[in-house]
Scaffold this motif. Structure first.
Motif, PDB file in Angstrom:
ATOM      1  N   TYR A 125       1.559  35.057  -9.162  1.00 38.38           N
ATOM      2  CA  TYR A 125       2.546  35.215  -8.094  1.00 38.38           C
ATOM      3  C   TYR A 125       1.957  35.202  -6.690  1.00 38.38           C
ATOM      4  O   TYR A 125       2.712  35.128  -5.708  1.00 38.38           O
ATOM      5  CB  TYR A 125       3.320  36.526  -8.299  1.00 38.38           C
ATOM      6  CG  TYR A 125       4.030  36.588  -9.627  1.00 38.38           C
ATOM      7  CD1 TYR A 125       5.071  35.711  -9.921  1.00 38.38           C
ATOM      8  CD2 TYR A 125       3.657  37.517 -10.602  1.00 38.38           C
ATOM      9  CE1 TYR A 125       5.733  35.760 -11.144  1.00 38.38           C
ATOM     10  CE2 TYR A 125       4.310  37.582 -11.828  1.00 38.38           C
ATOM     11  CZ  TYR A 125       5.340  36.693 -12.092  1.00 38.38           C
ATOM     12  OH  TYR A 125       5.988  36.746 -13.309  1.00 38.38           O
ATOM     13  N   ALA A 238       7.195  38.077  -4.827  1.00 44.00           N
ATOM     14  CA  ALA A 238       6.926  36.644  -4.661  1.00 44.00           C
ATOM     15  C   ALA A 238       8.201  35.815  -4.694  1.00 44.00           C
ATOM     16  O   ALA A 238       8.406  34.936  -3.847  1.00 44.00           O
ATOM     17  CB  ALA A 238       5.973  36.167  -5.751  1.00 44.00           C
ATOM     18  N   TRP A 243       7.280  35.867  -0.812  1.00 43.52           N
ATOM     19  CA  TRP A 243       5.917  36.096  -0.334  1.00 43.52           C
ATOM     20  C   TRP A 243       5.157  34.784  -0.214  1.00 43.52           C
ATOM     21  O   TRP A 243       5.267  33.912  -1.069  1.00 43.52           O
ATOM     22  CB  TRP A 243       5.183  37.033  -1.298  1.00 43.52           C
ATOM     23  CG  TRP A 243       3.819  37.441  -0.826  1.00 43.52           C
ATOM     24  CD1 TRP A 243       2.639  36.841  -1.127  1.00 43.52           C
ATOM     25  CD2 TRP A 243       3.514  38.533   0.044  1.00 43.52           C
ATOM     26  NE1 TRP A 243       1.605  37.496  -0.501  1.00 43.52           N
ATOM     27  CE2 TRP A 243       2.108  38.537   0.223  1.00 43.52           C
ATOM     28  CE3 TRP A 243       4.280  39.508   0.676  1.00 43.52           C
ATOM     29  CZ2 TRP A 243       1.467  39.487   1.010  1.00 43.52           C
ATOM     30  CZ3 TRP A 243       3.645  40.445   1.466  1.00 43.52           C
ATOM     31  CH2 TRP A 243       2.258  40.428   1.618  1.00 43.52           C
ATOM     32  N   ARG A 245       1.763  32.973  -0.410  1.00 44.66           N
ATOM     33  CA  ARG A 245       0.444  33.147  -1.014  1.00 44.66           C
ATOM     34  C   ARG A 245      -0.666  32.899   0.004  1.00 44.66           C
ATOM     35  O   ARG A 245      -0.645  31.923   0.750  1.00 44.66           O
ATOM     36  CB  ARG A 245       0.294  32.183  -2.192  1.00 44.66           C
ATOM     37  CG  ARG A 245      -1.006  32.290  -2.960  1.00 44.66           C
ATOM     38  CD  ARG A 245      -1.116  31.183  -3.998  1.00 44.66           C
ATOM     39  NE  ARG A 245      -0.136  31.332  -5.061  1.00 44.66           N
ATOM     40  CZ  ARG A 245      -0.383  31.926  -6.227  1.00 44.66           C
ATOM     41  NH1 ARG A 245      -1.588  32.434  -6.470  1.00 44.66           N
ATOM     42  NH2 ARG A 245       0.567  32.011  -7.149  1.00 44.66           N
TER      43      ARG A 245
END
Length: 446
Positions: A125, A238, A243, A245
């Motif tokens: 995630y 995520a 979110w 990365r």
């Protein structure tokens, strides 16, 4: 009702349901409160319709039968919802207690203890372990305080109440789906009065949509399984909160005295190169990267308090909880768990308007044409926007922090206001769930 008393009643759950329903609906005034937005339906009539909605949504009759003894009305839940407190503490006091050194250490220990689960979650995630752990700390003190009330009873009571009926009808159906899927039994559904479940306090719809089985036992158990908590929280951050990365979320900075303060706002984004050009730097004086990464300058206590660059991922925190003091504290704690040093203390006391002065200022802002939301004595984003606009009008530094000077300029009266050092002692009252889009943060013991 406590967890223990629930188990006592479990042996005669039908009698329990009848007794509680009779007690709660014996008052016509209480019954009318919920009936007013449901076409005059009594609670049993409303519940019958809700069960039909659940069946239409795919819930089995078996799951509904299992849950029925717990689907009872409790006026005390509605009273708590209507009387929930809001947060008016100054940021450094709140963060000093909630983002404590003990929680930083415990968070780092848990990251080591469950290294495999955290590594898997970050790989799948893209959410760093420190981010997951900070929410774990603030929501339940790492699982120590999850609530002690029947989730189904809380949900259905709030569903019958008129304030957020549609929301909690959907949450009740989601809870039934969790039972139907075999993740939890009705008796295991013990949580906060607002119907949230587990060690990171998921609403049932989030539980149903984002919970994952990380320990391989065939169940998604966010009340007892740390690996399930880690994977599920990462999945929600995520996927549900978008979110990004590999990107930062919050970094402490120092700001010069001559900054264009009107640019210090979560609604304003500038590339780091622009902040660097204006003299913003890391706390130790190192220059910021002169790149194009957009960031907002967050001043939770105005220009004399802590300063942070908030990046796109900070939006995940404000989506998780729209209280700015909670969001900033959660993001700051995550930076501490990830290895950042403690934030610098203000060089001088930062004065805070009293509760009544803040309400007075909000009323004056409303008269001036600003929408501050509810006049509640709490400095939220809408109030901060109005404060900034009036600071610009009066030629004051537009840092969105309400001051005595602004209040008097707008025609308000001033009483002695507490300073940061004069904050009253923080009195934890157990986890106080808050609306996710939502809710107010839970005060937890150290």
């Amino acid at each position: 009702m406590t967890r223990d008393s629930l188990f006592v009643w479990q042996g005669n759950s039908t009698l329990y349901a009848l007794v509680v329903s009779a007690l709660c609906l014996s008052s016509p005034a209480l019954a009318q409160r919920g009936a007013s937005c449901h076409g005059g339906q009594s609670f049993p009539q409303f519940l019958a319709g809700l069960k039909q909605q659940a069946v239409a949504a795919g819930v089995s009759q078996r799951a509904i039968a299992q849950a029925s003894p717990y689907l009872v009305y409790d006026q005390s839940i509605v009273n708590r919802d209507r009387g929930q407190r809001v947060f008016g503490q100054i940021f450094t006091v709140f963060a000093g207690r909630m983002a404590s050194e003990g929680r930083r250490v415990k968070g780092q220990q848990l990251i080591k203890q469950y290294a495999n689960a955290f590594a898997r979650a970050e790989k799948e995630y893209g959410v760093p372990p420190a981010v997951i752990t900070a929410f774990w700390a603030l929501e339940s003190d790492f699982g120590a305080i999850q609530g002690n009330l029947s989730t189904l009873r809380s949900l259905v009571s709030l569903a019958y109440d008129c304030r957020r009926s549609e929301m909690f009808q959907a949450e009740t159906i989601a809870a039934l789906k969790i039972i139907d899927r075999g993740d939890l039994s009705p008796a295991e559904m013990i949580g906060s009065w607002a119907g949230e479940l587990g060690q990171t306090q998921f609403l049932p719809r989030h539980y149903y949509d984002y919970a994952v089985d990380y320990d391989g036992d065939g169940h998604r158990d966010l009340l007892h399984s740390a690996p399930d908590v880690i994977g599920s929280t990462a999945h929600y951050i995520a996927t549900g909160l978008k979110w990004r990365r590999g990107e930062p979320w919050l970094q402490e900075v120092q700001v010069p005295a001559n900054l264009p303060w009107d640019q210090a706002d979560l609604l304003v984004k500038q590339p780091r190169s622009q902040w660097a050009q204006w003299g913003v730097a890391y706390p130790d004086g190192r220059p910021l990267p002169k790149d194009d990464m957009p960031a907002s300058l967050l001043l939770p206590m105005g220009r004399h308090g802590p300063a942070f660059l908030a990046y796109a991922n900070f939006g995940a925190y404000t989506e998780w909880n729209n209280s700015l003091i909670y969001s900033t504290t959660a993001a700051y704690l995550a930076t501490r768990i990830a290895g950042a040093p403690p934030m610098r203390k203000p060089t001088a006391q930062v004065a805070q308007l009293s509760f009544n002065e803040m309400k007075q200022l909000q009323q004056l802002l409303v008269r001036a044409g600003f929408d501050v939301g509810k006049v509640d004595g709490v400095l939220g984003q809408q109030t901060r926007t109005g404060v900034k606009a009036m600071q610009i009008k009066y030629g004051l530094p537009a840092d969105s922090w309400p001051t005595v000077e602004l209040l008097t300029r707008m025609g308000g009266s001033v009483t002695p206001a507490p300073s940061a050092s004069a904050e009253p002692p923080f009195r934890p009252a157990g986890p106080q769930p808050v609306q996710r889009q939502r809710r107010l943060p839970p005060p937890l013991p150290e």
